[in-house]
Every structure is written in structure tokens, then in C-alpha cells.
Design an enzyme around this catalytic site. Structure first.
Site, mmCIF file in Angstrom:
data_model
loop_
_atom_site.group_PDB
_atom_site.id
_atom_site.type_symbol
_atom_site.label_atom_id
_atom_site.label_comp_id
_atom_site.label_asym_id
_atom_site.label_seq_id
_atom_site.Cartn_x
_atom_site.Cartn_y
_atom_site.Cartn_z
ATOM 1 C CE LYS A 22 7.233 -2.317 -0.848
ATOM 2 N NZ LYS A 22 7.734 -1.622 0.340
ATOM 3 C CG ASN A 23 5.679 -2.294 4.315
ATOM 4 O OD1 ASN A 23 6.356 -2.096 3.310
ATOM 5 N ND2 ASN A 23 4.636 -1.531 4.609
ATOM 6 C CB CYS A 116 8.398 5.314 -3.203
ATOM 7 S SG CYS A 116 7.605 3.921 -4.005
ATOM 8 N NE ARG A 121 10.378 5.959 3.807
ATOM 9 C CZ ARG A 121 9.730 4.869 3.387
ATOM 10 N NH1 ARG A 121 10.174 3.677 3.724
ATOM 11 N NH2 ARG A 121 8.673 4.941 2.632
ATOM 12 C CG ASP A 304 2.248 2.164 3.042
ATOM 13 O OD1 ASP A 304 2.800 3.231 2.752
ATOM 14 O OD2 ASP A 304 2.876 1.162 3.424
ATOM 15 N NE ARG A 396 9.980 -0.381 -4.463
ATOM 16 C CZ ARG A 396 9.500 0.456 -3.563
ATOM 17 N NH1 ARG A 396 8.867 1.537 -3.926
ATOM 18 N NH2 ARG A 396 9.641 0.208 -2.270
#
Length: 428
Positions: A22-23, A116, A121, A304, A396
Site C-alpha cells: 500500500k505505502n 487516518c 502529520r 504501522d 484502505r
């Protein structure tokens, strides 16, 4: 709106195949904007973040074709269109559109990112990098406006090691004039993945994966084929599930080297972990030992995986301390785990977990993606039925979660929520 139901207590066995990262995906897709012909990426995960980015690419004039195996993106007719709100707001990683649009068009208007809620951030390091390359950056009505006459290479020192800023500066710099040097760069595997894609497109990048990245700008980039790396966070989540409830669980399509910190902690707890080139076998143990965890930037323990690991620690004998140095707001799952009988208290940036306790099924809510993963792990360990709402967060980042867990022998399914439940959730 759906909810997830889990009947806990099943011993799990079999193998689970890990999807693309995903990242990586959320950065690879914006990176294709920089090319002047179609790019094909194999192995993208089938998750909502990928679909939202695909819709954004189409919104600005690109073509996005996704089948199960690969995605083809044609950026030829993309225009420099402002994206102040709408879908941009759904994504944490929408900021990669800034670097990509700036790199290609020397200007961009992008709404501030969503995703999220993990506390601040900040994107100040991204902005510092764009300014060093010659862009003017202003914040107008909650959108970031970027404008540059031309982009010129620069030496940029990141005050904070940031994956997002490292990738974003790379995206902006690959078509700038001259050489850019990013110092104190992040070293995550996803950065190497993005650099590999850009290099296949014709960029000149050296040092990705170390703390100094050198980029020599080129005039144009072309299409290519690229295979995404496997998702180390998804793999880590299934390793934790295997450590909690696994008779023998094989995690397939994984790069064990990306998970060394997690493997070390599981072994320290007394979990059996065996690795081969692209597989990891995990089996639980009746007497798990308490361990302390401190999240750090790669190659340290990933923030994570802190939340799902906290669920596992409720089964360990003794007291464990989990310290998150990356995101202070990453303890929202603790209240939900307490509903399930966990003995956890939060002190500052640390959660103190006392075990072993037998978790009990309950109605809980995922407040963010990895908190959702923590509740799934807890539900598999708990006695009775756990009901999880807030699935849009889990969707997600976890592709085919129900199918993958069912394949291992878990009792888990999705159900439509009633009007009344949806009302209650909105008022909660």
C-alpha cells in the site's frame, strides 16, 4: 455500511499470499504522472486508496485501467488541473500529487491531505524541499499552491526523517535542472521501490535506501513496466495473527529482510519463526513472553505494526511496554481493546500491557487503518463474537481480508449494518 464479525478461538493453519505494498502504491501511481507514455505496474493491491488515486488520475485527464493482475496508466493527456478538494481529501498520501504535478507542470494546487487521523502529520519538510528546488509555496483556503518558473537541483537536508518528504522531493527533482542531493533521507523499502520505477522511466537516481540520495535531472521520462514490492505491513499483520493463533501459518510473497525487527521481537516472545527466500512460517506457543517495543524509522520496528502487536501482547506472560516515537495519537485502539477485557494503560507515548488475559468478544470500532488491524487480531484471539465497525479504514490497506483469513481457517464474515446501527454509529 458493513460490519465485520469474527468468532474467536480458531487455530489457524495454511498459507496466505501477501498483496503489493500500500505505502508503495500510493506513491507509484502519482509518479506515473511524470512520464510521457503509458506505465504498467504489476501487483497493485486491490484497496480503496488505489481506486481513489485511479479516479484522481482520470479526473486530471489520464487513463487508469486496473484488472486483477496489473494497472496501466496513460498520463499522456494529463492537464495541470487544480485538485483543491473532493477525492484528494480522502487520502493521507494525496500529497504525492504535489511533487509529481510540480515536476511535470511546474505548478500544482492540491488540497491538504485526509486519511487516518493520527494527529499532526506536518508537511513542512515537503514544502521546504519544494522551495529549495525553486517553487513558491502558499496555503490558500486549505489548499497548497505551488508555482515555479523552473525547478533547479538543490542540496536539501531533512530535519526529520520523513518517508513522505523523501519521496515527494524525489518526484519533483527527477525533471529539475541539475543535481539534487537529499540528505537525512528516509530508507524505507517503499522509497527504493519508487526510485526503481522512476529509474525504469529514465530518471537518474543513486543512493535510494541510504540516507543520501542523489538525483540528476532529465528532460523527459517515458513509460515502462514495474513490479511493486510486497506489503511488509500486511505481511507483519499476518505474522502477528500467526503468532497469536497459528498452528502453522505460511506467509507467502514476502521479503523477510524487510521484517527483521518484527521477526526478532516474535522470536524474543517465544514464537517459532522460520524464513526462506520469499516465505515466512509462524507458529504460536502456549507460553509467550512479554517484550518491550519501541517504534523507530526503518529498519526499526514499524509504527504501522505497533497496534496489532499490542493485541498480541495481551496473551504474553508479564508486563510489556509499547512506546511509539513516531505518532503520538496511535493509541486510539487501546480503549477498544479494554472493552475486550485487555489490561492496558497509556502513559504519555507508551502503552503498558499486562498479561496474559483472555480477551472477550465485544462490539468495537476501528478509528484508523492499523487500529482496525489490531481489533481483527484481538477478535481472532477472543472468546465469543467480536463485531467491528469502521471497515472503511480497514479497506484502505488490507486487500481481501475476509477471504485470506477464511483460507487460514478463521470464522469471519461481513454483514450489512441496519439503519438503526448506522444511526447509533453516527451519534456515537
Amino acid at each position: 455500511m458493513e460490519k465485520l464479525k469474527i468468532v474467536g478461538g480458531d487455530l489457524l493453519q495454511g498459507s496466505v499470499r501477501i498483496s503489493g505494498a500500500k505505502n508503495s502504491a500510493v506513491a507509484l501511481i502519482p509518479a506515473t504522472i511524470l512520464a510521457d507514455s503509458p506505465v504498467t505496474i504489476e501487483g497493485l493491491p486491490n484497496i480503496s486508496d488505489v481506486h481513489v488515486l485511479g479516479e484522481l488520475i482520470e479526473e486530471i485527464g489520464g487513463k487508469f485501467h486496473f484488472d486483477d493482475k496489473e494497472v496501466t496508466i496513460d498520463p499522456t493527456h494529463i492537464v495541470s488541473m487544480p485538485l483543491p478538494n473532493g477525492k484528494v481529501k480522502k487520502l493521507r498520501a494525496s500529497y504525492y500529487l504535489m511533487g509529481a504535478m510540480l515536476g511535470r507542470f511546474k505548478k500544482a494546487v492540491i488540497g491538504l491531505p485526509g486519511g487516518c487521523h493520527l494527529g499532526p502529520r506536518p508537511i513542512d519538510q515537503h514544502i521546504k524541499g519544494f522551495e529549495a528546488l525553486g517553487a513558491k509555496v502558499t496555503n490558500e483556503q486549505g489548499a497548497i499552491y505551488l508555482r515555479a518558473e523552473e525547478l533547479r537541483g538543490a542540496r536539501i537536508y531533512l530535519d526529520v526523517v520523513s518517508v513522505g518528504a523523501t519521496i515527494n522531493i524525489m518526484l519533483a527533482a527527477v525533471r529539475a535542472k541539475g543535481r539534487t542531493i537529499i540528505e537525512n533521507a528516509a530508507k524505507e523499502p517503499e522509497i527504493i521501490d519508487v526510485a526503481t520505477l522512476l529509474s525504469n522511466m529514465g530518471a537518474r537516481i543513486k543512493g535510494a535506501g541510504t540516507d543520501v540520495i542523489r538525483i540528476d535531472g532529465v528532460d523527459q521520462l517515458h513509460g515502462c513496466r514495474h513490479s511493486i514490492i510486497p506489503d511488509r505491513i500486511e505481511a507483519g499483520t499476518y505474522m502477528i495473527i500467526g503468532a497469536a493463533m497459528g498452528k502453522e501459518v505460511i506467509i507467502d510473497n514476502v521479503i523477510p529482510q524487510h521484517l527483521e525487527a518484527v521477526i526478532a521481537k516474535l522470536r524474543e516472545m517465544g514464537v517459532r519463526v522460520e524464513t526462506s527466500d520469499d516465505q515466512i512460517l509462524v507458529a504460536t506457543n502456549d507460553k509467550l513472553r512479554a517484550v518491550d517495543i519501541k517504534t523507530l524509522v526503518y529498519p526499526g520496528f514499524p509504527t504501522d505494526l505497533q497496534q496489532p502487536f499490542t493485541s498480541l501482547l495481551t496473551k504474553a506472560h508479564g508486563t510489556s511496554v509499547v512506546t511509539d516515537t513516531i505518532y503520538s495519537a496511535r493509541f486510539k485502539h487501546v480503549d477498544e481493546l479494554r472493552r475486550m477485557n485487555a489490561s492496558i494503560k497509556v502513559e504519555g507515548r507508551s502503552a503498558i500491557v499486562t498479561g496474559p488475559v483472555q480477551l472477550q468478544g465485544a462490539k468495537v470500532r476501528a478509528t484508523d487503518l492499523r487500529a482496525g488491524a489490531a481489533l481483527v487480531v484481538a477478535g481472532l484471539m477472543a472468546e465469543g463474537v467480536t463485531e467491528i465497525t469502521g471497515l472503511e479504514h480497514i479497506d484502505r490497506g488490507y486487500s481481501c481480508l475476509v477471504d485470506k483469513l477464511t483460507g487460514l481457517g478463521a470464522t469471519i464474515w461481513r454483514e450489512k449494518m441496519t439503519e438503526q446501527e448506522i444511526e447509533q454509529l453516527k451519534n456515537a
